[in-house]
Design a protein around this motif. Structure first.
Motif, PDB file in Angstrom:
ATOM      1  N   HIS A  94       0.831  -1.202   0.000  1.00 43.26           N
ATOM      2  CA  HIS A  94       0.000   0.000   0.000  1.00 43.26           C
ATOM      3  C   HIS A  94       0.868   1.256   0.000  1.00 43.26           C
ATOM      4  N   GLY A  95       0.239   2.391  -0.149  1.00 41.76           N
ATOM      5  CA  GLY A  95       0.942   3.662  -0.010  1.00 41.76           C
ATOM      6  C   GLY A  95       1.094   4.449  -1.294  1.00 41.76           C
ATOM      7  N   LEU A  96       1.551   5.692  -1.105  1.00 38.20           N
ATOM      8  CA  LEU A  96       1.644   6.631  -2.215  1.00 38.20           C
ATOM      9  C   LEU A  96       2.688   6.212  -3.245  1.00 38.20           C
ATOM     10  N   SER A 101       9.135   9.330  -0.600  1.00 39.65           N
ATOM     11  CA  SER A 101       9.943   8.110  -0.640  1.00 39.65           C
ATOM     12  C   SER A 101       9.884   7.347   0.678  1.00 39.65           C
ATOM     13  N   ASP A 102       9.948   8.080   1.792  1.00 39.21           N
ATOM     14  CA  ASP A 102       9.947   7.438   3.106  1.00 39.21           C
ATOM     15  C   ASP A 102       8.542   7.258   3.665  1.00 39.21           C
ATOM     16  N   GLU A 103       7.585   7.943   3.064  1.00 41.32           N
ATOM     17  CA  GLU A 103       6.194   7.939   3.538  1.00 41.32           C
ATOM     18  C   GLU A 103       6.119   8.317   5.011  1.00 41.32           C
ATOM     19  N   THR A 104       6.808   9.391   5.357  1.00 42.76           N
ATOM     20  CA  THR A 104       6.779   9.858   6.741  1.00 42.76           C
ATOM     21  C   THR A 104       7.061  11.361   6.785  1.00 42.76           C
ATOM     22  N   TRP A 133      -4.670   4.548  -2.367  1.00 46.72           N
ATOM     23  CA  TRP A 133      -4.294   3.147  -2.283  1.00 46.72           C
ATOM     24  C   TRP A 133      -3.853   2.822  -0.852  1.00 46.72           C
ATOM     25  N   GLY A 134      -4.801   2.368  -0.041  1.00 46.37           N
ATOM     26  CA  GLY A 134      -4.506   2.029   1.341  1.00 46.37           C
ATOM     27  C   GLY A 134      -5.743   1.484   2.017  1.00 46.37           C
ATOM     28  N   ILE A 135      -5.611   1.214   3.313  1.00 42.17           N
ATOM     29  CA  ILE A 135      -6.706   0.661   4.107  1.00 42.17           C
ATOM     30  C   ILE A 135      -7.468   1.806   4.773  1.00 42.17           C
ATOM     31  N   ASP A 136      -8.793   1.783   4.656  1.00 45.97           N
ATOM     32  CA  ASP A 136      -9.608   2.842   5.262  1.00 45.97           C
ATOM     33  C   ASP A 136      -9.461   2.847   6.778  1.00 45.97           C
ATOM     34  N   VAL A 150       0.969   3.997   6.015  1.00 49.52           N
ATOM     35  CA  VAL A 150       1.514   2.759   5.483  1.00 49.52           C
ATOM     36  C   VAL A 150       2.373   1.997   6.495  1.00 49.52           C
ATOM     37  N   TRP A 151       3.073   2.695   7.386  1.00 49.05           N
ATOM     38  CA  TRP A 151       3.892   1.982   8.368  1.00 49.05           C
ATOM     39  C   TRP A 151       3.037   1.332   9.455  1.00 49.05           C
ATOM     40  N   PHE A 152       1.952   1.973   9.855  1.00 45.42           N
ATOM     41  CA  PHE A 152       1.019   1.360  10.806  1.00 45.42           C
ATOM     42  C   PHE A 152       0.453   0.081  10.202  1.00 45.42           C
ATOM     43  N   ASP A 153       0.173   0.141   8.936  1.00 53.76           N
ATOM     44  CA  ASP A 153      -0.316  -1.011   8.161  1.00 53.76           C
ATOM     45  C   ASP A 153       0.764  -2.092   8.068  1.00 53.76           C
TER      46      ASP A 153
END
Length: 574
Positions: free
Chosen positions: A63-65, A141-144, A246-249, A260-263
């Motif tokens: 998942h993720g951007l 890139s790091d999604e943070t 693109w991820g979990i609601d 995305v990291w919690f996921d």
């Protein structure tokens, strides 16, 4: 009594669970992915050899951007179609490298999605998640997000300046100082996790409660410095669905997607049965290979080791323990942090032309050569440096020092079966050596026998601390001494008794090493054992002692037997 025999006599088999990080399938896997997987595979195989029930889980973070953007760039109809293609590249590399995992998890798996929602709900119900507005520097890139203190601007001429500098260059780009990836400033409404609440608990965990939770110690000190150096800020754990589709609601708010990291971090629990199973006393049947065992998922979790690269240490040693503590879940046993792989002493990049394709190397040099090379030329807290000439030299050494040792002892002029029949199972080897050998030869024999008998304990100490290069150094030293022993003893010119004793000694060392190196070079070890006719049921740790197997070598000296490993020329780059 050996370590292996002590474990085998226990009333209940102990368990061991090891994990790679789940890998981001926005491109083909690289050498670092293989190294993480190989450390896990080797360690799991070692514990299995000891008699443990083992699990090894790996997978892809889908998942993720980054995935969303990569799928659009590559003209896929959906991110799911994109990851359905890319994840197979990771399973393919595992297969080529003989990586034997128990489960390959994908974050798009239905059971994982349910467990992520469960983890979120537990943290929400315990009031560790709240809604707020976030302004900050975000790295795609790091999604943070990164704080101001971690941001610098790189000017057009390559200089770095503080974001508070009045001479800031409007045309320059901003990067974070941790990963050196680009960041952008943005403001949005998110849900936040109360990370600040767990700072003192984490410090106490690492300093007092479990000093081995982060390994090696240098990495524990690194995280302690970060925790003590500045207060933890609360963590944005969702992103607007308008930006990231693109991820979990988020369970209570479909306008937001879960960070995305919690996921991703939740995969470790999904892989062994899920949150509900860990919180209950239920048992779960686990199948690995041909073995089926029944254990509580909580038991697996208490014996879980995460193996990760140093670039994601913060996520696994600060974020992940905090999520678990907030949800009322137990912590894993340990987080092991390894360094990266360079090529020619510098970071791999396409522009430099120094990117190593692990599949290409395996296809030419063989999976076991690649496995041995990576494990021999790496240390947890030092970056490895890939060199193809050294990889080729590794194969040459395996042929000349180990393969040729066995081939020499299996020559037609000798009789290995007779030697084994005469000397296996004796309790007076030192006396026999005194009778048949001169003083120099006898002293070297005693050294070989004692080191062979200590090898299980020595390897265990090395492998359980992920000190693989130390274990393989011991193996090389033992092989060098064994070759020297054959050379100075000159069995080809001695009496039958002396000849048989020398050959028996050399093959015993090779046999024991072959058994204990199965986790490192599974195919080649078994080829060595096949060459001297070791029964399949005698390749266990119980037989890894000098003189413990007396039923091998029957056809070892017959002509026409295949050599276990052949020389190949250095690969010519195109």
């Amino acid at each position: 009594m050996s370590l292996g025999r002590l474990i085998a006599k226990g009333s209940k088999r102990p368990v061991f669970h090891i994990t790679t990080p789940i890998f981001y399938p926005n491109a083909k896997p690289h050498l670092g992915h293989l190294y993480s997987s190989l450390l896990c595979d080797t360690t799991r195989r070692w514990y299995e050899l000891l008699g443990y029930d083992t699990l090894f889980t790996t997978g892809t973070d889908e998942h993720g951007l980054k995935i969303q953007l990569a799928s659009e760039k590559n003209k896929f109809s959906s991110p799911k179609d994109f990851v359905d293609v890319l994840y197979r590249e990771f399973t393919k590399l595992d297969q080529q490298a003989n990586i034997k995992y128990s489960r390959f998890i994908r974050t798009t798996d239905p059971d994982h999605i349910e467990n992520v929602k469960k983890l979120w709900t537990l943290c929400w119900e315990k009031n560790f998640i709240y809604k707020g507005t976030h302004n900050g520097w975000y790295s795609v890139s790091d999604e943070t997000f990164y704080p101001d203190s971690k941001i610098v601007q790189v000017t057009k001429d390559g200089h770095e300046i503080s974001i508070n500098n009045p001479n800031i260059d409007k045309l320059g780009k901003f990067i974070n100082t941790e990963t050196r990836n680009e960041v952008i400033f943005q403001s949005e409404t998110n849900y936040f996790f109360k990370l600040s609440h767990f700072r003192d608990q984490l410090v106490k965990l690492i300093e007092q409660d479990d000093p081995n939770f982060i390994f090696p110690p240098s990495r524990a000190r690194q995280i302690l410095r970060e925790l003590k150096g500045s207060p933890l800020t609360d963590l944005s754990v969702s992103r607007p669905s308008s930006r990231i589709k693109w991820g979990i609601d988020v369970p209570q708010d479909p306008t937001q997607k879960i960070y995305v990291w919690f996921d991703a971090l939740c995969n470790y629990i999904t892989s062994i049965g899920g949150i509900d199973a860990i919180l209950s006393d239920s048992t779960a049947m686990v199948r690995h290979g041909s073995v089926t065992s029944i254990h509580q998922p909580a038991q697996w979790w208490q014996n879980t080791t995460h193996v990760i690269g140093k670039d994601i240490i913060k996520f696994h040693t600060i974020y992940w323990p905090s999520f678990l503590l907030a949800a009322g879940l137990p912590l894993p046993k340990q987080v092991v942090v390894h360094s990266h792989w360079l090529s020619g002493g510098v970071k791999m990049s396409k522009s430099l032309g120094n990117v190593v394709d692990p599949e290409e190397m395996i296809q030419y040099y063989g999976s076991d050569t690649m496995r041995w090379f990576l494990l021999e030329n790496s240390q947890l807290d030092i970056d490895g440096d890939f060199n193809e000439k050294r990889l080729h030299a590794t194969r040459e050494q395996l042929v000349s020092k180990w393969g040729n040792l066995i081939n020499r002892c299996c020559a037609k002029k000798f009789d290995l079966h007779r030697a084994v029949d005469t000397f296996a199972g004796k309790t007076t080897y030192a006396e026999i050596a005194t009778e048949l050998l001169n003083e120099q030869q006898r002293d070297l024999f005693v050294k070989l026998m004692e080191q062979s008998n200590d090898l299980v304990e020595v390897f265990h100490e090395k492998f359980t601390k992920f000190h693989t290069n130390g274990a393989l150094k011991v193996a090389w030293n033992l092989l060098n001494d064994t070759n020297q022993f054959v050379q100075i003893s000159e069995p080809w010119s001695k009496s039958e008794s002396t000849q048989d004793f020398v050959i028996f000694t050399a093959i015993e060392v090779s046999r024991i090493l072959s058994i204990l190196c199965q986790p490192v070079i599974p195919e080649l070890s078994n080829s060595f054992l096949n060459r001297i006719d070791i029964s399949l049921n005698r390749r266990t740790i119980d037989y890894a002692k000098f003189g413990f197997d007396h039923e091998y070598g029957g056809d070892a000296n017959k002509r026409g037997r295949d050599v276990p490993l052949k020389r190949i020329p250095y690969r010519i780059s195109v």
